[in-house]
Design a protein around this motif. Structure first.
Motif, PDB file in Angstrom:
ATOM      1  N   PHE A   1      14.117   1.846  -3.639  1.00 47.29           N
ATOM      2  CA  PHE A   1      12.702   2.153  -3.494  1.00 47.29           C
ATOM      3  C   PHE A   1      12.161   2.538  -4.859  1.00 47.29           C
ATOM      4  O   PHE A   1      12.791   3.299  -5.592  1.00 47.29           O
ATOM      5  CB  PHE A   1      12.504   3.326  -2.530  1.00 47.29           C
ATOM      6  CG  PHE A   1      12.972   3.049  -1.133  1.00 47.29           C
ATOM      7  CD1 PHE A   1      12.185   2.337  -0.247  1.00 47.29           C
ATOM      8  CD2 PHE A   1      14.212   3.495  -0.706  1.00 47.29           C
ATOM      9  CE1 PHE A   1      12.617   2.078   1.038  1.00 47.29           C
ATOM     10  CE2 PHE A   1      14.649   3.252   0.580  1.00 47.29           C
ATOM     11  CZ  PHE A   1      13.848   2.536   1.457  1.00 47.29           C
TER      12      PHE A   1
ATOM     13  N   GLY B   1       4.811   0.994   0.109  1.00 46.38           N
ATOM     14  CA  GLY B   1       5.406   1.296  -1.182  1.00 46.38           C
ATOM     15  C   GLY B   1       5.834   0.044  -1.919  1.00 46.38           C
ATOM     16  O   GLY B   1       5.283  -1.036  -1.724  1.00 46.38           O
TER      17      GLY B   1
ATOM     18  N   LYS C   1       8.364   2.981  -5.175  1.00 44.55           N
ATOM     19  CA  LYS C   1       7.173   3.755  -4.823  1.00 44.55           C
ATOM     20  C   LYS C   1       7.180   3.933  -3.320  1.00 44.55           C
ATOM     21  O   LYS C   1       7.642   3.041  -2.609  1.00 44.55           O
ATOM     22  CB  LYS C   1       5.896   3.023  -5.230  1.00 44.55           C
ATOM     23  CG  LYS C   1       5.686   2.916  -6.723  1.00 44.55           C
ATOM     24  CD  LYS C   1       4.398   2.176  -7.009  1.00 44.55           C
ATOM     25  CE  LYS C   1       4.216   2.002  -8.506  1.00 44.55           C
ATOM     26  NZ  LYS C   1       3.018   1.265  -8.827  1.00 44.55           N
ATOM     27  N   PRO C   2       6.717   4.972  -2.737  1.00 40.49           N
ATOM     28  CA  PRO C   2       6.047   6.101  -3.366  1.00 40.49           C
ATOM     29  C   PRO C   2       7.002   7.065  -4.052  1.00 40.49           C
ATOM     30  O   PRO C   2       6.572   8.012  -4.711  1.00 40.49           O
ATOM     31  CB  PRO C   2       5.340   6.788  -2.191  1.00 40.49           C
ATOM     32  CG  PRO C   2       6.160   6.446  -1.009  1.00 40.49           C
ATOM     33  CD  PRO C   2       6.744   5.096  -1.296  1.00 40.49           C
TER      34      PRO C   2
ATOM     35  N   LYS D   1      11.237   7.208  -5.940  1.00 37.18           N
ATOM     36  CA  LYS D   1      12.407   6.439  -6.337  1.00 37.18           C
ATOM     37  C   LYS D   1      13.619   6.912  -5.550  1.00 37.18           C
ATOM     38  O   LYS D   1      13.852   8.116  -5.425  1.00 37.18           O
ATOM     39  CB  LYS D   1      12.663   6.560  -7.831  1.00 37.18           C
ATOM     40  CG  LYS D   1      11.647   5.821  -8.666  1.00 37.18           C
ATOM     41  CD  LYS D   1      12.029   5.803 -10.131  1.00 37.18           C
ATOM     42  CE  LYS D   1      10.988   4.977 -10.880  1.00 37.18           C
ATOM     43  NZ  LYS D   1      11.375   4.728 -12.243  1.00 37.18           N
TER      44      LYS D   1
ATOM     45  N   ASN E   1       0.831  -1.200   0.000  1.00 39.49           N
ATOM     46  CA  ASN E   1       0.000   0.000   0.000  1.00 39.49           C
ATOM     47  C   ASN E   1       0.874   1.262   0.000  1.00 39.49           C
ATOM     48  O   ASN E   1       2.099   1.170  -0.109  1.00 39.49           O
ATOM     49  CB  ASN E   1      -0.950  -0.016   1.204  1.00 39.49           C
ATOM     50  CG  ASN E   1      -0.206  -0.037   2.539  1.00 39.49           C
ATOM     51  OD1 ASN E   1       0.965   0.324   2.645  1.00 39.49           O
ATOM     52  ND2 ASN E   1      -0.906  -0.461   3.574  1.00 39.49           N
ATOM     53  N   GLY E   2       0.255   2.412   0.176  1.00 39.71           N
ATOM     54  CA  GLY E   2       0.990   3.675   0.153  1.00 39.71           C
ATOM     55  C   GLY E   2       2.057   3.779   1.227  1.00 39.71           C
ATOM     56  O   GLY E   2       3.081   4.418   1.031  1.00 39.71           O
ATOM     57  N   LYS E   3       1.826   3.158   2.387  1.00 40.61           N
ATOM     58  CA  LYS E   3       2.823   3.188   3.459  1.00 40.61           C
ATOM     59  C   LYS E   3       4.018   2.296   3.131  1.00 40.61           C
ATOM     60  O   LYS E   3       5.158   2.665   3.351  1.00 40.61           O
ATOM     61  CB  LYS E   3       2.214   2.720   4.779  1.00 40.61           C
ATOM     62  CG  LYS E   3       1.335   3.720   5.448  1.00 40.61           C
ATOM     63  CD  LYS E   3       0.882   3.167   6.784  1.00 40.61           C
ATOM     64  CE  LYS E   3       0.099   4.180   7.569  1.00 40.61           C
ATOM     65  NZ  LYS E   3      -0.310   3.641   8.866  1.00 40.61           N
TER      66      LYS E   3
END
Length: 176
Positions: free
Chosen positions: A110, A89, A112-113, A115, A85-87
């Motif tokens: 990384f 990534g 997402k959210p 790079k 999820n958004g947390k």
């Protein structure tokens, strides 16, 4: 009136850009804990990505996170990728250096959210019958990140997570 507002806004932007330009080109966050267990026992939890859900606080960010493992089963060449999820990534980790019971270095990418490519490093030092474990993350700070770091520090964003993970690693390693 609008002219003065525009001047203030432009000055504020210039100040932010000048302050950001003066920030360091790299960052480092680290935490250390003393674990009453031999280095080999602690090392086993770090070198095997399959065991990270037992202690890494980042594993708890998304209960539905998708995980995949490739490369070596553990140690040098082991690869772990995740998408959540958004947390949580999305990203990928690969162990690029592994010195038995003393050091694990991980290339951390990384996706997402945002790079970013950083390095995570665990060092294990025997100390008076215990093991001193340091978890560090370091990497470059591009200009956009320098602007963000004016308002949010990397230490503030992940330092507490490192402390939580090391506390759990300590608890696990000191059992039985």
């Amino acid at each position: 009136m609008f002219k003065w507002i525009a001047v203030v806004v432009v000055l504020a932007v210039v100040v932010v850009l000048v302050l950001a330009a003066s920030r360091p080109d790299s960052f480092r966050v680290e935490r250390t804990v003393r674990i009453q267990a031999p280095p080999e026992k602690v090392y086993a939890y770090i070198e095997d990505f399959h065991l990270w859900p037992q202690w890494s606080p980042f594993e708890k960010l998304d209960p539905d996170m998708q995980r995949s493992f490739s490369g070596a089963a553990k140690g040098l060449g082991a690869v772990y990728a995740w998408a959540g999820n958004g947390k949580a990534g999305a990203g990928r980790m690969e162990i690029i250096e592994s010195t038995r019971a003393s050091r694990v270095t991980i290339a951390l990418d990384f996706l997402k959210p945002f790079k970013a490519s950083n390095t995570a490093e665990f060092t294990l030092l025997p100390r008076d019958g215990a093991t001193e474990v340091t978890w560090a993350m370091f990497g470059p700070t591009p200009f956009v990140a320098k602007i963000i770091h004016l308002f949010f520090s990397m230490d503030g964003m992940v330092g507490q997570d490192f402390e939580t993970g090391l506390a759990t690693l300590k608890w696990l390693s000191e059992q039985g």
